[in-house]
Design a protein around this motif. Structure first.
Motif, PDB file in Angstrom:
ATOM      1  N   TYR A  84       0.367 -35.942 -35.139  1.00 46.87           N
ATOM      2  CA  TYR A  84      -0.171 -34.529 -34.753  1.00 46.87           C
ATOM      3  C   TYR A  84      -1.244 -33.928 -35.385  1.00 46.87           C
ATOM      4  O   TYR A  84      -1.350 -33.299 -36.221  1.00 46.87           O
ATOM      5  N   PRO A  85      -2.331 -34.755 -34.545  1.00 45.10           N
ATOM      6  CA  PRO A  85      -3.597 -34.025 -34.989  1.00 45.10           C
ATOM      7  C   PRO A  85      -3.811 -32.709 -34.993  1.00 45.10           C
ATOM      8  O   PRO A  85      -3.241 -31.904 -34.092  1.00 45.10           O
ATOM      9  N   GLU A  86      -4.636 -31.884 -35.782  1.00 41.75           N
ATOM     10  CA  GLU A  86      -4.779 -30.543 -35.956  1.00 41.75           C
ATOM     11  C   GLU A  86      -5.696 -30.096 -34.908  1.00 41.75           C
ATOM     12  O   GLU A  86      -6.334 -31.107 -34.331  1.00 41.75           O
ATOM     13  N   GLY A  87      -5.925 -28.952 -34.529  1.00 39.04           N
ATOM     14  CA  GLY A  87      -6.647 -28.701 -33.573  1.00 39.04           C
ATOM     15  C   GLY A  87      -6.257 -28.705 -32.186  1.00 39.04           C
ATOM     16  O   GLY A  87      -6.801 -28.499 -31.047  1.00 39.04           O
ATOM     17  N   LEU A  88      -5.147 -28.823 -31.951  1.00 38.73           N
ATOM     18  CA  LEU A  88      -4.306 -28.932 -30.641  1.00 38.73           C
ATOM     19  C   LEU A  88      -4.170 -27.629 -29.951  1.00 38.73           C
ATOM     20  O   LEU A  88      -4.150 -26.647 -30.852  1.00 38.73           O
ATOM     21  N   PRO A  89      -4.549 -27.360 -28.731  1.00 37.32           N
ATOM     22  CA  PRO A  89      -4.218 -26.188 -28.034  1.00 37.32           C
ATOM     23  C   PRO A  89      -2.985 -25.500 -28.352  1.00 37.32           C
ATOM     24  O   PRO A  89      -1.956 -26.178 -28.378  1.00 37.32           O
ATOM     25  N   ARG A  90      -3.076 -24.254 -28.632  1.00 30.26           N
ATOM     26  CA  ARG A  90      -1.783 -23.654 -28.900  1.00 30.26           C
ATOM     27  C   ARG A  90      -1.874 -22.275 -28.232  1.00 30.26           C
ATOM     28  O   ARG A  90      -2.737 -21.753 -27.853  1.00 30.26           O
ATOM     29  N   ASP A  91      -0.690 -22.004 -27.580  1.00 30.79           N
ATOM     30  CA  ASP A  91      -0.350 -20.884 -26.771  1.00 30.79           C
ATOM     31  C   ASP A  91       0.337 -19.953 -27.433  1.00 30.79           C
ATOM     32  O   ASP A  91       1.751 -19.835 -27.604  1.00 30.79           O
ATOM     33  N   ASP A  92      -0.536 -18.950 -27.723  1.00 33.09           N
ATOM     34  CA  ASP A  92       0.314 -17.753 -28.803  1.00 33.09           C
ATOM     35  C   ASP A  92       1.507 -17.243 -27.891  1.00 33.09           C
ATOM     36  O   ASP A  92       2.281 -16.667 -28.543  1.00 33.09           O
ATOM     37  N   ARG A  93       1.217 -17.044 -26.706  1.00 28.86           N
ATOM     38  CA  ARG A  93       2.412 -16.495 -26.037  1.00 28.86           C
ATOM     39  C   ARG A  93       3.693 -17.089 -26.175  1.00 28.86           C
ATOM     40  O   ARG A  93       5.147 -16.449 -26.016  1.00 28.86           O
ATOM     41  N   ARG A  94       3.911 -18.255 -26.604  1.00 31.21           N
ATOM     42  CA  ARG A  94       5.232 -19.046 -26.803  1.00 31.21           C
ATOM     43  C   ARG A  94       5.818 -18.277 -28.032  1.00 31.21           C
ATOM     44  O   ARG A  94       6.900 -18.323 -28.498  1.00 31.21           O
ATOM     45  N   GLY A  95       4.930 -17.460 -28.827  1.00 31.49           N
ATOM     46  CA  GLY A  95       5.612 -16.694 -30.012  1.00 31.49           C
ATOM     47  C   GLY A  95       4.793 -17.340 -31.324  1.00 31.49           C
ATOM     48  O   GLY A  95       4.550 -18.476 -31.519  1.00 31.49           O
ATOM     49  N   THR A  96       5.020 -16.531 -32.362  1.00 35.46           N
ATOM     50  CA  THR A  96       4.774 -16.952 -33.786  1.00 35.46           C
ATOM     51  C   THR A  96       5.910 -17.134 -34.715  1.00 35.46           C
ATOM     52  O   THR A  96       7.064 -16.536 -34.643  1.00 35.46           O
ATOM     53  N   LEU A  97       5.753 -18.165 -35.487  1.00 34.54           N
ATOM     54  CA  LEU A  97       7.067 -18.607 -36.543  1.00 34.54           C
ATOM     55  C   LEU A  97       6.292 -18.712 -37.836  1.00 34.54           C
ATOM     56  O   LEU A  97       5.228 -19.074 -37.871  1.00 34.54           O
ATOM     57  N   VAL A  98       6.943 -18.577 -38.789  1.00 31.41           N
ATOM     58  CA  VAL A  98       6.698 -18.735 -40.117  1.00 31.41           C
ATOM     59  C   VAL A  98       7.427 -19.719 -40.834  1.00 31.41           C
ATOM     60  O   VAL A  98       8.663 -19.825 -40.601  1.00 31.41           O
ATOM     61  N   VAL A  99       6.838 -20.605 -41.509  1.00 32.93           N
ATOM     62  CA  VAL A  99       7.464 -21.728 -42.251  1.00 32.93           C
ATOM     63  C   VAL A  99       7.313 -21.808 -43.650  1.00 32.93           C
ATOM     64  O   VAL A  99       6.026 -21.392 -44.017  1.00 32.93           O
ATOM     65  N   ALA A 100       8.149 -22.126 -44.406  1.00 31.54           N
ATOM     66  CA  ALA A 100       7.995 -21.983 -45.886  1.00 31.54           C
ATOM     67  C   ALA A 100       8.898 -22.704 -46.809  1.00 31.54           C
ATOM     68  O   ALA A 100      10.046 -23.300 -46.132  1.00 31.54           O
ATOM     69  N   THR A 101       8.570 -23.016 -48.012  1.00 31.29           N
ATOM     70  CA  THR A 101       9.416 -23.710 -48.756  1.00 31.29           C
ATOM     71  C   THR A 101       9.682 -22.553 -49.931  1.00 31.29           C
ATOM     72  O   THR A 101       8.644 -22.324 -50.325  1.00 31.29           O
ATOM     73  N   LEU A 102      11.086 -22.494 -50.165  1.00 28.67           N
ATOM     74  CA  LEU A 102      11.117 -21.169 -51.096  1.00 28.67           C
ATOM     75  C   LEU A 102      10.732 -21.345 -52.792  1.00 28.67           C
ATOM     76  O   LEU A 102      10.829 -22.740 -53.085  1.00 28.67           O
ATOM     77  N   GLU A 103      10.785 -20.379 -53.365  1.00 30.52           N
ATOM     78  CA  GLU A 103      10.139 -20.417 -54.655  1.00 30.52           C
ATOM     79  C   GLU A 103      11.188 -21.248 -55.642  1.00 30.52           C
ATOM     80  O   GLU A 103      12.447 -21.185 -55.302  1.00 30.52           O
ATOM     81  N   GLY A 104      10.464 -22.120 -56.266  1.00 36.84           N
ATOM     82  CA  GLY A 104      11.166 -23.365 -57.134  1.00 36.84           C
ATOM     83  C   GLY A 104      11.273 -24.497 -56.318  1.00 36.84           C
ATOM     84  O   GLY A 104      11.888 -25.559 -57.100  1.00 36.84           O
ATOM     85  N   ASP A 105      10.906 -24.731 -55.201  1.00 32.24           N
ATOM     86  CA  ASP A 105      11.021 -26.011 -54.380  1.00 32.24           C
ATOM     87  C   ASP A 105       9.569 -26.488 -54.009  1.00 32.24           C
ATOM     88  O   ASP A 105       9.157 -25.701 -53.267  1.00 32.24           O
TER      89      ASP A 105
END
Ligand code: B12
Length: 219
Positions: A84-105
């Motif tokens: 999954y090389p970075e710099g792939l075209p992305r379509d913001d119209r599909r929506g924004t998502l937030v991803v994380a690993t929580l505190e302590g992990d």
């Protein structure tokens, strides 16, 4: 995770290279598999996940072989960047998502795969990294206008925090934001037990749920 019997023969050389921590050999094998037509999804679920599950006895509370695990982790990361090389075209119209690993992990290999898979599918993904406090997660969700929050959890101690995420979102008026959980420690639970909308079996299952959700197939 996939057991030995479920591993296609074609993936054995990749798994061996990963377990040797040989990232050059793992990369070469990944390129060969892709050229032979093996889907990236199979390489991740039957290759990377299988290799990492075999490290179980080297990464427990009792025994811990950091150098070996980190070398394997580096090889896994190299393969993910190749798939999954970075710099792939992305379509913001599909929506924004937030991803994380929580505190302590501090585990983040799975989270990074989820992020790359979703970017590859055209979503805008804000990565809050690992060891992320819930307050930071909520603030970023509001600031970025995210429609969904994705939490990766690999250690059991993180479960009580996961259960607090929806309440924290609601306290900031983010009632419409949905929460998806994944990772070895969380997928042992039902969604209701974690107070999340969905618990994903793997990154692709999670991506399919998000797709259905955004298309209105899931209320
Ligand atoms: C690599 C590893 C580490 C590395 C992490 C490196 C890194 N940058 O991530 C290091 C060495 C740092 C580490 C540290 C520790 N580890 Co560790 N680690 C592992 C190991 C071997 C592999 C995890 C992994 O990367 N798997 C591969 C990825 C690709 O799989 P995955 O995360 O499940 O992700 C896939 C899916 O689940 C999904 N997914 C993941 N998250 C999400 C989220 C969403 C939203 C979605 C949709 C999908 C999704 O997508 C991915 C692709 O499909 C596991 C063993 C195991 N079987 O999981 C132990 C394991 C997780 N570790 C464990 C332990 C105990 C520790 C330590 C406490 C050890 C110690 N003595 O200090 C510390 C924890 C420190 C901390 N506070 O976090 C235990 C946890 C036990 C428990 N139930 O709590 C495990 C299970 C080992 C064991 N059998 O005991 N670890």
């Amino acid at each position: 995770m996939a057991g030995t019997s479920a591993v296609p023969d074609a993936l054995r050389a990749l798994i061996d290279a990963l377990l040797d921590g040989d990232h050059a050999a793992a990369l070469a094998e990944t390129r060969r598999l892709r050229q032979a037509g093996l889907p990236a999804e199979t390489i991740v679920t039957a290759g990377l996940e299988t290799a990492m599950s075999r490290l179980d006895d080297k990464c427990t509370v009792e025994s811990f072989n950091l150098l070996e695990i980190m070398l394997v982790g580096r090889a896994v990361s190299a393969v993910v960047r190749e798939l999954y090389p970075e710099g792939l075209p992305r379509d913001d119209r599909r929506g924004t998502l937030v991803v994380a690993t929580l505190e302590g992990d501090v585990h983040d290999l799975g989270k990074n795969i989820v992020k790359m898979v979703l970017i590859g599918k055209g979503y805008r993904v804000v990565d809050l990294g690992r060891d992320c406090p819930i307050d930071t997660l909520v603030a970023a969700t509001a600031r970025e206008g995210a429609r969904g929050v994705l939490i990766s959890g690999l250690i059991s101690t993180i479960v009580p925090q996961v259960r607090r995420v929806r309440t924290a979102l609601r306290a900031h008026g983010l009632d419409a934001v949905w929460v998806v959980a994944g990772g070895a420690a969380l997928k042992q639970f039902a969604a209701a037990e974690l107070d999340v909308d969905y618990v994903a079996e793997n990154a692709f299952d999670g991506a399919r749920y998000i797709e259905r959700r955004l298309e209105g197939e899931v209320p």
